[in-house]
Design a protein around this motif. Structure first.
Motif, PDB file in Angstrom:
ATOM      1  N   SER A  91       8.805  17.960  -6.275  1.00 21.40           N
ATOM      2  CA  SER A  91       8.305  17.940  -7.653  1.00 21.40           C
ATOM      3  C   SER A  91       6.778  17.961  -7.660  1.00 21.40           C
ATOM      4  CB  SER A  91       8.825  16.711  -8.383  1.00 21.40           C
ATOM      5  OG  SER A  91       8.324  15.548  -7.745  1.00 21.40           O
ATOM      6  N   MET A  92       6.227  18.394  -8.781  1.00 18.39           N
ATOM      7  CA  MET A  92       4.782  18.430  -8.948  1.00 18.39           C
ATOM      8  C   MET A  92       4.256  17.015  -9.145  1.00 18.39           C
ATOM      9  SD  MET A  92       2.905  21.193  -8.946  1.00 18.39           S
ATOM     10  CE  MET A  92       1.572  20.852 -10.111  1.00 18.39           C
ATOM     11  N   VAL A  93       3.182  16.744  -8.492  1.00 21.63           N
ATOM     12  CA  VAL A  93       2.533  15.447  -8.701  1.00 21.63           C
ATOM     13  C   VAL A  93       1.245  15.703  -9.475  1.00 21.63           C
ATOM     14  CG1 VAL A  93       1.426  13.492  -7.579  1.00 21.63           C
ATOM     15  CG2 VAL A  93       3.496  14.482  -6.608  1.00 21.63           C
ATOM     16  N   THR A  94       1.115  15.056 -10.593  1.00 17.88           N
ATOM     17  CA  THR A  94      -0.119  15.181 -11.370  1.00 17.88           C
ATOM     18  C   THR A  94      -1.084  14.111 -10.903  1.00 17.88           C
ATOM     19  OG1 THR A  94       1.211  15.876 -13.225  1.00 17.88           O
ATOM     20  CG2 THR A  94      -1.066  15.346 -13.679  1.00 17.88           C
ATOM     21  N   MET A  95      -2.138  14.552 -10.257  1.00 18.35           N
ATOM     22  CA  MET A  95      -3.113  13.572  -9.794  1.00 18.35           C
ATOM     23  C   MET A  95      -3.995  13.141 -10.946  1.00 18.35           C
ATOM     24  SD  MET A  95      -2.766  12.407  -6.916  1.00 18.35           S
ATOM     25  CE  MET A  95      -4.313  11.502  -6.768  1.00 18.35           C
ATOM     26  N   PRO A  96      -4.348  11.890 -10.940  1.00 19.46           N
ATOM     27  CA  PRO A  96      -5.278  11.427 -11.966  1.00 19.46           C
ATOM     28  C   PRO A  96      -6.607  12.149 -11.816  1.00 19.46           C
ATOM     29  CG  PRO A  96      -4.662   9.663 -10.445  1.00 19.46           C
ATOM     30  CD  PRO A  96      -4.040  10.895  -9.932  1.00 19.46           C
ATOM     31  N   MET A  97      -7.211  12.502 -12.923  1.00 19.44           N
ATOM     32  CA  MET A  97      -8.477  13.211 -12.860  1.00 19.44           C
ATOM     33  C   MET A  97      -9.634  12.230 -12.993  1.00 19.44           C
ATOM     34  SD  MET A  97      -7.879  16.330 -12.300  1.00 19.44           S
ATOM     35  CE  MET A  97      -9.332  17.269 -12.775  1.00 19.44           C
ATOM     36  N   LEU A 131     -13.057   7.733   2.499  1.00 19.36           N
ATOM     37  CA  LEU A 131     -11.734   7.658   1.870  1.00 19.36           C
ATOM     38  C   LEU A 131     -10.835   6.596   2.470  1.00 19.36           C
ATOM     39  CD1 LEU A 131     -11.090  11.487   1.421  1.00 19.36           C
ATOM     40  CD2 LEU A 131     -11.889   9.832  -0.269  1.00 19.36           C
ATOM     41  N   ASP A 132     -11.326   5.903   3.485  1.00 14.02           N
ATOM     42  CA  ASP A 132     -10.520   4.831   4.084  1.00 14.02           C
ATOM     43  C   ASP A 132     -10.172   3.778   3.038  1.00 14.02           C
ATOM     44  OD1 ASP A 132     -10.247   5.796   6.592  1.00 14.02           O
ATOM     45  OD2 ASP A 132     -11.917   4.656   7.459  1.00 14.02           O
ATOM     46  N   GLY A 133      -8.899   3.523   2.881  1.00 14.66           N
ATOM     47  CA  GLY A 133      -8.475   2.470   1.964  1.00 14.66           C
ATOM     48  C   GLY A 133      -8.576   2.831   0.495  1.00 14.66           C
ATOM     49  N   VAL A 134      -8.857   4.118   0.194  1.00 13.57           N
ATOM     50  CA  VAL A 134      -8.968   4.549  -1.200  1.00 13.57           C
ATOM     51  C   VAL A 134      -7.621   5.090  -1.670  1.00 13.57           C
ATOM     52  CG1 VAL A 134     -10.081   6.217  -2.757  1.00 13.57           C
ATOM     53  CG2 VAL A 134     -11.418   5.076  -0.962  1.00 13.57           C
ATOM     54  N   GLY A 135      -7.205   4.698  -2.848  1.00 16.18           N
ATOM     55  CA  GLY A 135      -5.949   5.201  -3.379  1.00 16.18           C
ATOM     56  C   GLY A 135      -5.833   4.985  -4.868  1.00 16.18           C
ATOM     57  N   TYR A 136      -4.808   5.582  -5.442  1.00 20.70           N
ATOM     58  CA  TYR A 136      -4.522   5.398  -6.861  1.00 20.70           C
ATOM     59  C   TYR A 136      -3.279   4.546  -7.026  1.00 20.70           C
ATOM     60  CZ  TYR A 136      -8.011   8.530  -8.771  1.00 20.70           C
ATOM     61  OH  TYR A 136      -9.187   9.088  -9.152  1.00 20.70           O
ATOM     62  N   TRP A 137      -3.341   3.608  -7.941  1.00 19.31           N
ATOM     63  CA  TRP A 137      -2.207   2.724  -8.191  1.00 19.31           C
ATOM     64  C   TRP A 137      -1.785   2.835  -9.639  1.00 19.31           C
ATOM     65  CZ3 TRP A 137       0.060  -0.684  -4.579  1.00 19.31           C
ATOM     66  CH2 TRP A 137      -0.519  -0.595  -3.301  1.00 19.31           C
ATOM     67  N   PRO A 138      -0.470   2.915  -9.852  1.00 18.28           N
ATOM     68  CA  PRO A 138      -0.002   3.022 -11.240  1.00 18.28           C
ATOM     69  C   PRO A 138      -0.043   1.663 -11.944  1.00 18.28           C
ATOM     70  CG  PRO A 138       1.850   3.037  -9.734  1.00 18.28           C
ATOM     71  CD  PRO A 138       0.623   2.960  -8.883  1.00 18.28           C
ATOM     72  N   ARG A 139      -0.352   1.743 -13.221  1.00 20.47           N
ATOM     73  CA  ARG A 139      -0.374   0.540 -14.050  1.00 20.47           C
ATOM     74  C   ARG A 139       0.373   0.872 -15.336  1.00 20.47           C
ATOM     75  NH1 ARG A 139      -4.230  -0.406 -17.762  1.00 20.47           N
ATOM     76  NH2 ARG A 139      -5.574   1.125 -16.763  1.00 20.47           N
ATOM     77  N   ALA A 140       1.366   0.025 -15.686  1.00 16.61           N
ATOM     78  CA  ALA A 140       2.158   0.277 -16.889  1.00 16.61           C
ATOM     79  C   ALA A 140       1.325  -0.017 -18.127  1.00 16.61           C
ATOM     80  CB  ALA A 140       3.411  -0.583 -16.863  1.00 16.61           C
ATOM     81  N   THR A 141       1.373   0.902 -19.087  1.00 12.82           N
ATOM     82  CA  THR A 141       0.693   0.693 -20.365  1.00 12.82           C
ATOM     83  C   THR A 141       1.708   0.858 -21.489  1.00 12.82           C
ATOM     84  OG1 THR A 141       0.186   3.002 -20.846  1.00 12.82           O
ATOM     85  CG2 THR A 141      -1.329   1.841 -19.358  1.00 12.82           C
TER      86      THR A 141
END
Ligand SMILES: [Zn+2]
Length: 175
Positions: free
Chosen positions: A2-8, A84-94
């Motif tokens: 599936s397509m993953v939409t990266m946060p911009m 980029l070491d240790g860099v990532g995106y985390w989801p947060r419910a809104t």
């Protein structure tokens, strides 16, 4: 798959990126460093919405020459790996669904934002982030004009200076 939409990257991060690239301007023939000491850097970080911490400043000082060289085409983006070491995106419910928060190790947050903003621009606006065409100017620009033909960081400064110089050379040749 599936397509993953990266946060911009956010517009503020794009401004952070451009402002960081432009912290080594040449003023009256001398390179100036707007991040040259922590007193200056603290103000700069706050003005750019970042935590005014020494580690953040140091992270940006390490990233800056790498990013400047990449935008000038003098270095490969593989050099960004170190940031980029240790860099990532985390989801947060809104209330609407999910938001994605950028997380980075302490002292690497501002640098990570600038790197992500650089890549977002590379994809959304290829070739529009570039160095000023005045070889004596160390500033960068994001060209948002339709023809994508802007050459100078500023028409008022480098644009007029370069025009005046050409005029001067022509006048000199015919004299
Ligand atoms: Zn310029």
């Amino acid at each position: 798959m599936s397509m993953v939409t990266m946060p911009m990257a956010e517009p503020a991060d794009e401004q952070l990126l451009l402002n960081l690239l432009n912290t080594t301007p040449v003023v009256d023939g001398q390179e100036r460093d707007e991040l040259g000491d922590f007193a200056l850097a603290r103000q700069w970080l706050a003005a750019n919405g970042q935590k005014a911490m020494k580690h953040e400043w140091q992270g940006l000082l390490e990233l800056r020459p790498v990013l400047q060289a990449i935008v000038r085409g003098e270095q490969s983006p593989t050099a960004l790996a170190a940031f980029l070491d240790g860099v990532g995106y985390w989801p947060r419910a809104t209330a609407d669904g999910l938001d994605w928060d950028l997380r980075a190790p302490e002292g690497r947050v501002a640098a990570a934002k600038a790197v992500v903003a650089w890549d977002a621009l590379r994809i959304s606006s290829p070739g529009r982030l570039r160095a000023c065409a005045n070889a004596e100017c160390q500033l960068f620009l994001i060209d948002r004009s339709k023809p994508n033909s802007a050459k100078w960081c500023s028409m008022a400064v480098c644009g007029n200076r370069m025009k005046a110089r050409r005029h001067y050379h022509r006048a000199g040749e015919t004299a």
